[in-house]
Design an enzyme around this catalytic site. Structure first.
Site, mmCIF file in Angstrom:
data_model
loop_
_atom_site.group_PDB
_atom_site.id
_atom_site.type_symbol
_atom_site.label_atom_id
_atom_site.label_comp_id
_atom_site.label_asym_id
_atom_site.label_seq_id
_atom_site.Cartn_x
_atom_site.Cartn_y
_atom_site.Cartn_z
ATOM 1 N N CYS A 45 -16.210 1.824 -0.125
ATOM 2 C CA CYS A 45 -15.076 0.961 0.230
ATOM 3 C C CYS A 45 -14.675 1.115 1.692
ATOM 4 O O CYS A 45 -14.010 0.234 2.235
ATOM 5 C CB CYS A 45 -13.894 1.252 -0.683
ATOM 6 S SG CYS A 45 -13.369 2.971 -0.652
ATOM 7 N N HIS A 63 -6.923 0.864 -6.872
ATOM 8 C CA HIS A 63 -7.154 0.001 -5.701
ATOM 9 C C HIS A 63 -7.773 -1.311 -6.192
ATOM 10 O O HIS A 63 -8.933 -1.615 -5.914
ATOM 11 C CB HIS A 63 -8.067 0.713 -4.700
ATOM 12 C CG HIS A 63 -8.078 0.110 -3.329
ATOM 13 N ND1 HIS A 63 -7.328 -0.997 -2.979
ATOM 14 C CD2 HIS A 63 -8.761 0.464 -2.206
ATOM 15 C CE1 HIS A 63 -7.545 -1.278 -1.702
ATOM 16 N NE2 HIS A 63 -8.411 -0.414 -1.214
ATOM 17 N N ARG A 84 -13.806 -8.444 1.152
ATOM 18 C CA ARG A 84 -12.359 -8.229 0.996
ATOM 19 C C ARG A 84 -11.611 -9.508 1.350
ATOM 20 O O ARG A 84 -10.637 -9.876 0.697
ATOM 21 C CB ARG A 84 -11.868 -7.089 1.915
ATOM 22 C CG ARG A 84 -12.379 -5.694 1.576
ATOM 23 C CD ARG A 84 -11.866 -5.181 0.253
ATOM 24 N NE ARG A 84 -10.415 -5.121 0.175
ATOM 25 C CZ ARG A 84 -9.659 -4.135 0.645
ATOM 26 N NH1 ARG A 84 -10.206 -3.092 1.222
ATOM 27 N NH2 ARG A 84 -8.338 -4.157 0.515
ATOM 28 N N ASP A 125 -16.772 7.252 -2.379
ATOM 29 C CA ASP A 125 -15.521 7.140 -1.612
ATOM 30 C C ASP A 125 -15.214 8.533 -1.063
ATOM 31 O O ASP A 125 -15.840 9.524 -1.473
ATOM 32 C CB ASP A 125 -14.390 6.631 -2.541
ATOM 33 C CG ASP A 125 -13.043 6.480 -1.819
ATOM 34 O OD1 ASP A 125 -13.035 6.294 -0.592
ATOM 35 O OD2 ASP A 125 -12.006 6.558 -2.507
ATOM 36 N N ARG A 166 0.885 -1.174 0.000
ATOM 37 C CA ARG A 166 0.000 0.000 0.000
ATOM 38 C C ARG A 166 0.910 1.207 0.000
ATOM 39 O O ARG A 166 1.620 1.464 0.987
ATOM 40 C CB ARG A 166 -0.908 0.006 1.227
ATOM 41 C CG ARG A 166 -1.533 1.385 1.460
ATOM 42 C CD ARG A 166 -2.710 1.375 2.369
ATOM 43 N NE ARG A 166 -3.832 0.710 1.734
ATOM 44 C CZ ARG A 166 -5.084 0.797 2.156
ATOM 45 N NH1 ARG A 166 -5.380 1.530 3.218
ATOM 46 N NH2 ARG A 166 -6.055 0.174 1.510
ATOM 47 N N GLN A 176 -9.585 -4.006 -3.879
ATOM 48 C CA GLN A 176 -10.901 -3.542 -3.435
ATOM 49 C C GLN A 176 -11.979 -3.895 -4.457
ATOM 50 O O GLN A 176 -13.073 -4.340 -4.111
ATOM 51 C CB GLN A 176 -10.853 -2.022 -3.228
ATOM 52 C CG GLN A 176 -12.193 -1.410 -2.873
ATOM 53 C CD GLN A 176 -12.639 -1.737 -1.467
ATOM 54 O OE1 GLN A 176 -11.877 -1.570 -0.518
ATOM 55 N NE2 GLN A 176 -13.860 -2.219 -1.311
HETATM 56 N N1 CP Z 1 -11.151 -0.010 1.851
HETATM 57 C C1 CP Z 1 -9.902 -0.114 2.354
HETATM 58 O O1 CP Z 1 -8.925 -0.338 1.649
HETATM 59 O O2 CP Z 1 -9.836 0.022 3.703
HETATM 60 P P1 CP Z 1 -8.490 0.251 4.537
HETATM 61 O O3 CP Z 1 -7.913 1.571 4.093
HETATM 62 O O4 CP Z 1 -8.915 0.272 5.992
HETATM 63 O O5 CP Z 1 -7.553 -0.876 4.247
HETATM 64 N N1 NVA Z 2 -9.471 6.960 -1.928
HETATM 65 C C1 NVA Z 2 -9.148 6.529 -0.571
HETATM 66 C C2 NVA Z 2 -9.469 5.077 -0.391
HETATM 67 C C3 NVA Z 2 -9.212 4.511 0.986
HETATM 68 C C4 NVA Z 2 -9.473 3.029 1.070
HETATM 69 C C5 NVA Z 2 -7.689 6.840 -0.292
HETATM 70 O O1 NVA Z 2 -6.865 6.654 -1.201
HETATM 71 O O2 NVA Z 2 -7.370 7.268 0.809
#
Ligand code: CP
Ligand code: NVA
Length: 310
Positions: free
Chosen positions: A263, A132, A291, A223, A105, A135
């Protein structure tokens, strides 16, 4: 048998429509409990790298590895200093000696490509500035639970920021034939090259600033307006997105059997309100549950043919 053995998963477009079909079938089967006690990843380890916060991604990749017989190790950026304490290519060339896969991540999609270029083991995208994809596997498992496996022509409407989630939704339109509409304020449209790709491949993608596009949607998705790393723009963004909040009144205008997805995490009072999460059309907690199932399916199809090297 695994259909993406040893491959990177940096984008949903790293899979064919047929491979997506297989991964989702496996995810449904895992959710039904048909893999209980099956340990195809026995003896294998996955490193989870986090430059940013996470609840769902961290928990589901870790528990998913455990349930499939493997092991996960979480590395926060405070510990490893990706690109600061150590260059990314050296991190990759260390990890490949010890573990069998890496989930990252990261802030920049480029960092994932750099890891993948320097590690012989598969690299999985657990969210970047651009995409993502893990997701979206859970999202489409949830959508299939509502509408069945043939989603061609189903209207998926994404409202809010043209961010990583919006870009990945366009990719799923390419793969599944859904009719994807992205509703954003002016200036917050999705990535240009993702859009061009969708047009070239003949996907049904519509961009609009018109909230009227939500009417009759099969899936309404939102989102956060301020993604991780964009905190400095919070005030400008809150102003730009005013009116784009998902409310129970908005959910009344989607299809009668339509569903609401997010999400998570939710920034209540911004892109949505608690009453939308609690609305009968909301499937957000099923989506979060998925997930786990969808990523276990992904891990099986990517790592399921590897044998412990020790
Ligand atoms: N939706 C999602 O990726 O959640 P987190 O940021 O908590 O991993
Ligand atoms: N768009 C958000 C998604 C979090 C799961 C971010 O990138 O922070």
């Amino acid at each position: 048998a695994p259909v993406m053995a040893g491959r990177d998963f940096l984008s949903n477009l790293d899979m064919t429509p047929g491979e997506l079909r297989t991964v989702l079938d496996t995810a449904h089967s895992m959710k039904r409990g048909e893999w209980r006690g099956v340990k195809p990843l026995s003896g294998l380890s996955l490193a989870l790298i986090f430059e940013k916060a996470s609840l769902r991604t961290r928990t589901t990749f870790d528990v998913g590895m455990y349930q499939l017989g493997g092991h996960a190790i979480t590395l926060s950026n405070a510990e490893i200093g990706l690109g600061t304490r150590e260059r990314v290519s050296d991190v990759a060339r260390n990890l490949e000696r010890w573990v069998d896969g890496v989930m990252g991540r990261v802030y920049l999609q480029q960092t994932l490509h750099e890891l993948a270029d320097h590690a012989a083991i598969p690299v999985i995208n657990g969210l970047s500035d651009m995409l993502h994809p893990a997701q979206l596997l859970a999202d489409y498992q949830t959508i299939e639970q509502a509408f069945g496996p043939d989603l061609r022509g189903r209207r998926v409407v994404y409202i809010g920021d043209g961010n990583n989630l919006a870009n990945s939704h366009i990719h799923l339109g390419i793969l599944t034939g859904t009719d994807v509409t992205i509703v954003t304020p002016v200036g917050y449209e999705p990535n240009g090259s993702v859009l061009m790709d969708a047009v070239k491949r003949g996907a049904n993608v519509t961009l609009t600033n018109d909230l009227g596009a939500i009417e009759g949607a099969d899936v309404l998705y939102t989102d956060v307006w301020i993604s991780m790393g964009q905190e400095a723009e919070a005030d400008i963004r809150r102003r730009a997105f005013r009116g784009y909040q998902v409310t129970p009144a908005m959910l009344d205008t989607i299809a009668p059997d339509g569903i609401f997805l997010h999400c998570l995490p939710a920034h209540y009072g911004e892109e949505t309100v608690p009453e939308a999460t609690e609305h009968p059309k909301s499937r957000v907690f099923d989506q979060a549950e998925n997930r786990l199932h969808a990523q276990k399916a992904l891990l099986y199809h990517v790592m399921g043919e590897m044998r412990p090297r020790w």
